[in-house]
Scaffold this active site. Structure first.
Site, PDB file in Angstrom:
ATOM      1  N   ASP A  75       0.841  -1.197   0.000  1.00  0.00           N
ATOM      2  CA  ASP A  75       0.000   0.000   0.000  1.00  0.00           C
ATOM      3  C   ASP A  75       0.875   1.245   0.000  1.00  0.00           C
ATOM      4  O   ASP A  75       2.033   1.198   0.426  1.00  0.00           O
ATOM      5  CB  ASP A  75      -0.878   0.032   1.264  1.00  0.00           C
ATOM      6  CG  ASP A  75      -1.874  -1.111   1.292  1.00  0.00           C
ATOM      7  OD1 ASP A  75      -2.184  -1.653   0.230  1.00  0.00           O
ATOM      8  OD2 ASP A  75      -2.323  -1.451   2.409  1.00  0.00           O
TER       9      ASP A  75
HETATM   10  N1  URA Z   1      -1.318  -5.895   4.012  1.00  0.00           N
HETATM   11  C1  URA Z   1      -1.820  -4.643   3.964  1.00  0.00           C
HETATM   12  O1  URA Z   1      -2.857  -4.368   4.541  1.00  0.00           O
HETATM   13  N2  URA Z   1      -1.138  -3.721   3.263  1.00  0.00           N
HETATM   14  C2  URA Z   1       0.036  -3.951   2.649  1.00  0.00           C
HETATM   15  O2  URA Z   1       0.620  -3.051   2.047  1.00  0.00           O
HETATM   16  C3  URA Z   1       0.549  -5.253   2.704  1.00  0.00           C
HETATM   17  C4  URA Z   1      -0.153  -6.209   3.390  1.00  0.00           C
END
Ligand code: URA
Length: 237
Positions: free
Chosen positions: A105
């Site tokens: 993310d």
């Molecule tokens: N899980 C999440 O919620 N976000 C990420 O970036 C990776 C794993």
């Protein structure tokens, strides 16, 4: 091999761009400027390639890279609100068809792999491969024994019809836990922690299988070693 082909293979652009670099006298092999783009070269015998005044360590293809992703970069070739993680890698590497192995993310930091080997990317993102991904999670509320147990037992996420369980979940500090998952569903860690009754404030990926981020500073990248590739199930040890 002709010199311009070597430059192409090293990601210096199109045939025309590579020929121009040579025509303009910007390419030197072992300290000697070569301005004939047809000049034959033996890549294995080259000790020093210099392009536009900079030494260029010859890349071995395909590429396997590890980046320490900082926050506020999107894992996308076409980012919308923030710069792309690909901008953190040299343009020559981006010319060689690399893709990220999964996504982090925009606000998640830590280990992100890239490769120009489609099979590698596919294998490591496939649910069948089950490579554990280890995250350091900073939570809004203190970590409780119940939270850890719920994560280990499995939680039902909205829009999923099966429960997802952490491979491991261990408390590190009051509001910090380390958690490993093998799947890679959308916002999985954030959604699992929310479903277990807390909230993720910060998320940082520490490891993917046996490959760890180590001391690599944010925004920096490096090549994976042969031993790391072997530990991921690629190539000899
Ligand atoms: N899980 C999440 O919620 N976000 C990420 O970036 C990776 C794993």
């Amino acid at each position: 091999m002709e010199l311009y082909r070597l430059l192409q293979q090293q990601g210096f652009g199109s045939r025309k761009e590579c020929r121009q670099l040579i025509d303009y006298g910007l390419v030197a092999v072992d300290g000697e400027t070569i301005d004939d783009w047809r000049a034959p070269v033996e890549p294995a015998a080259i000790r020093q390639l210099t392009v536009d005044g900079e030494d260029w360590p010859l890349l071995t293809l395909p590429l396997y890279l590890l980046l320490h992703k900082p926050a506020n970069f999107e894992t996308s070739h076409k980012p919308i609100h923030h710069p792309s993680v690909y901008r953190l890698l040299p343009p020559q590497l981006n010319n060689l068809g690399i893709s990220a192995v999964g996504r982090l993310d925009v606000d998640t930091t830590g280990l992100l792999l890239f490769s120009s080997d489609g099979q590698f990317v596919h294998a490591l993102t496939s649910p069948k491969k089950q490579v554990p991904k280890l995250y350091r999670v900073t939570t809004k509320h203190p970590v409780s024994a119940e939270l850890l147990q719920r994560l280990r037992d499995g939680v039902l996420l909205h829009d999923e019809n099966e429960t997802l369980a952490a491979d491991s979940a261990e408390q590190v500090a009051d509001c910090v836990l380390d958690m490993a998952i093998t799947q890679g569903k959308y916002h999985q860690v954030k959604r699992m922690v929310a479903a277990a009754g807390n909230r993720v404030e910060q998320l940082h990926r520490l490891a993917l299988g046996a490959v760890t981020l180590g001391e690599l500073p944010p925004g920096q990248w490096r090549h994976l070693t042969a031993a790391e590739l072997a530990a991921l199930g690629f190539g000899p040890a």
